[in-house]
Design an enzyme around this catalytic site. Structure first.
Site, mmCIF file in Angstrom:
data_model
loop_
_atom_site.group_PDB
_atom_site.id
_atom_site.type_symbol
_atom_site.label_atom_id
_atom_site.label_comp_id
_atom_site.label_asym_id
_atom_site.label_seq_id
_atom_site.Cartn_x
_atom_site.Cartn_y
_atom_site.Cartn_z
ATOM 1 N N HIS A 118 47.015 36.626 38.464
ATOM 2 C CA HIS A 118 48.065 37.666 38.501
ATOM 3 C C HIS A 118 49.128 37.410 37.423
ATOM 4 O O HIS A 118 50.270 37.843 37.552
ATOM 5 C CB HIS A 118 48.807 37.712 39.857
ATOM 6 C CG HIS A 118 47.974 38.122 41.022
ATOM 7 N ND1 HIS A 118 48.110 37.528 42.270
ATOM 8 C CD2 HIS A 118 47.018 39.065 41.151
ATOM 9 C CE1 HIS A 118 47.265 38.093 43.113
ATOM 10 N NE2 HIS A 118 46.579 39.027 42.471
ATOM 11 N N GLU A 160 50.820 46.137 35.367
ATOM 12 C CA GLU A 160 49.976 45.256 34.560
ATOM 13 C C GLU A 160 49.338 46.014 33.393
ATOM 14 O O GLU A 160 49.173 45.462 32.309
ATOM 15 C CB GLU A 160 48.889 44.653 35.454
ATOM 16 C CG GLU A 160 49.471 43.674 36.463
ATOM 17 C CD GLU A 160 48.545 43.403 37.647
ATOM 18 O OE1 GLU A 160 48.528 44.232 38.571
ATOM 19 O OE2 GLU A 160 47.849 42.396 37.636
ATOM 20 N N ASN A 194 39.880 47.790 33.026
ATOM 21 C CA ASN A 194 39.811 46.666 33.965
ATOM 22 C C ASN A 194 38.472 46.773 34.709
ATOM 23 O O ASN A 194 38.322 47.580 35.618
ATOM 24 C CB ASN A 194 40.997 46.778 34.936
ATOM 25 C CG ASN A 194 41.003 45.667 35.979
ATOM 26 O OD1 ASN A 194 40.129 44.788 35.976
ATOM 27 N ND2 ASN A 194 41.974 45.709 36.876
ATOM 28 N N ARG A 237 41.327 36.711 52.227
ATOM 29 C CA ARG A 237 41.125 35.315 51.791
ATOM 30 C C ARG A 237 41.988 34.371 52.619
ATOM 31 O O ARG A 237 43.124 34.696 52.964
ATOM 32 C CB ARG A 237 41.504 35.146 50.315
ATOM 33 C CG ARG A 237 40.642 35.961 49.402
ATOM 34 C CD ARG A 237 41.065 35.795 47.946
ATOM 35 N NE ARG A 237 40.835 37.039 47.232
ATOM 36 C CZ ARG A 237 41.498 37.406 46.141
ATOM 37 N NH1 ARG A 237 42.404 36.621 45.609
ATOM 38 N NH2 ARG A 237 41.245 38.571 45.581
ATOM 39 N N ARG A 297 41.604 43.778 30.680
ATOM 40 C CA ARG A 297 42.050 42.727 31.587
ATOM 41 C C ARG A 297 40.874 41.760 31.748
ATOM 42 O O ARG A 297 39.781 42.174 32.133
ATOM 43 C CB ARG A 297 42.413 43.324 32.940
ATOM 44 C CG ARG A 297 42.869 42.287 33.910
ATOM 45 C CD ARG A 297 43.118 42.861 35.271
ATOM 46 N NE ARG A 297 43.650 41.815 36.132
ATOM 47 C CZ ARG A 297 43.880 41.988 37.411
ATOM 48 N NH1 ARG A 297 43.653 43.153 37.983
ATOM 49 N NH2 ARG A 297 44.358 41.006 38.138
#
Ligand code: ADP
Length: 415
Positions: free
Chosen positions: A180, A383, A7, A240, A91
């Site tokens: 996600h 993940e 990743n 965010r 990923r």
């Protein structure tokens, strides 16, 4: 059979090496500050002492070389030769409209990932660097791309279209994509298993980490999710802002003279829990401040929870009901108080948290009261495992690896 999961971020590489005979992790680690001073590799083998190696890591290729060297190193390594690695799974942040499933990477796939750079300007270039570096260092080893957007490609047009002129979608691909996806897929499939392998379920999955999103999943397929064209839309997150009135952007630019890039950084890096509380982007710090009587910290937490609660309610309406709500990722798995705060007020839906069952961290468990019509679960996400599984499935279906050659081994967990 081993699968290396990679990743890549703009200045980092996270990795895990899986032994797919029992889905155990042999080693994992992180390369940090690529191209910056004080770069390092933090390598953690499963059954040996870990190590941190500081070095001048100018680019991703050097970073990946260090990872591969560490994996076969006599002292800190976990395999004797790189030939044991049957596939590499990456990923990849943005697959645009092209990819709804994971794919074997070839030149056409690389060109398509390249085309998505404008949709994922921070991540896709790093993902491409990682794929190229692995291609150079492990020639002939099949590589698979697993997209963060893939699972959400089943959203129907009335869900993914914005209320902008249709040409914005046609000409520039401006629509909601969602992120996600690998996590929402993993925890929703796990919940369906826990609920007796049912497919006819309406699930609401809450991935609450530093980045946060909620997804509505009907009959195993994503129906809606809170992130949009970029991972900025939706919930209030660590740094965010999530959903705001879009007119705030030109308003702020006129008031402050910020450039588009500056306003982008303002909304992505300085907002959310950090900007609201003025304390931190980490819920643990904000809770401490709130306990000391810091009212701004308390309000920041309430804004966060209110948004998640509102999103759960709207998705229940969107699907005509809900059978289970699932919490996952750093905050969703670990924060007893935030789960409780989010669920407070959802009793009208039939969702009632059991305070005793809810008193767990990082563990798979049903946390709703016995017999409640809507079940609530905590399901730790994984993940990397989804990426490793997809990589083996795809490579095996295409005859690139023989997964039947693997004899099942006893499973040991590497926390
Ligand atoms: P990322 O999106 O970076 O992968 P994580 O999923 O690791 O993030 O989530 C990190 C966030 O989870 C932290 O910023 C913090 O807010 C929250 N978190 C982690 N552990 C706890 C805990 N024990 N209690 C409360 N919040 C926690």
């Amino acid at each position: 059979m081993m699968v290396l999961v990679i990743n890549c971020g703009s200045s980092s590489i996270k990795y895990q090496l899986f032994d797919m005979s029992n889905e155990s992790v042999l080693a994992k680690g992180l390369v940090e500050r690529i191209g910056l001073d004080k770069a390092s590799l933090n390598h953690k083998p499963a059954y040996k002492e870990g190590t941190v190696i500081s070095a001048n890591i100018e680019n991703h290729s050097i970073g990946i070389r260090m990872v591969l060297d560490a994996l076969v190193d006599k002292k800190i390594g976990v395999i004797d030769t790189l030939e044991k690695i049957a596939a590499v799974g990456h990923r990849v942040l943005h697959g645009g409209r092209k990819f709804s499933d994971s794919v074997l990477i070839d030149s056409a796939v690389m060109a398509a990932i390249e085309e998505c750079v404008e949709l994922g300007p921070l991540h896709n270039p790093a993902n491409i660097l990682g794929i190229n570096a692995c291609g150079e260092l492990m020639p002939g080893v099949p590589q698979v791309a697993v997209f963060d957007t893939g699972f959400h490609q089943t959203m129907p047009p009335h869900v993914y279209l914005y209320g902008l002129p249709y040409e914005a979608y046609e000409k520039y691909g401006i629509r909601r994509y969602g992120f996600h996806g690998t996590s929402h897929r993993y925890v929703s499939q796990r919940a369906a298993q826990l609920m007796g392998d049912r497919e006819d379920l309406r699930l609401i999955t809450c991935h609450l980490g530093n980045g946060a999103s909620v997804a509505a999943i009907r009959d195993g397929k994503c129906y809606d999710t809170s992130m949009g064209l970029t991972p900025l839309e939706g919930l209030v997150m660590g740094t965010r802002c999530g959903e705001i009135d879009p007119a705030i952007v030109p308003f702020l630019m006129k008031k402050t003279g910020m450039t588009p890039d500056q306003v982008d950084a303002y909304m992505n890096k300085k907002s959310g829990l950090l900007g609201l509380s003025g304390v931190s982007n980490d819920v643990r710090d904000i809770e401490e401040a709130a306990l000391r009587g810091d009212e701004r910290a308390n309000i920041a937490l309430e804004v966060y929870c209110y948004r998640v609660r509102k999103c759960i309610g709207s998705y229940a309406a969107a699907m005509g009901g809900v059978d289970a709500i699932i919490f996952t990722a750093g905050l969703g798995e670990n924060s007893i108080s935030m789960r409780s705060r989010i669920c407070h007020g959802l009793e009208f839906l039939g969702a009632q948290l059991d305070p005793d069952k809810n008193a767990i961290r990082g563990k798979e468990q049903e946390v709703s009261v016995d017999g409640a019509p809507v079940r609530i679960y905590v399901i730790p996400t994984n993940e990397e495992l989804v990426i490793a599984r997809d990589s083996i499935e795809i490579c095996s279906a295409l005859g690139k690896v023989d997964k039947t050659a693997d004899k099942p081994q006893a499973m040991e967990k590497f926390a």
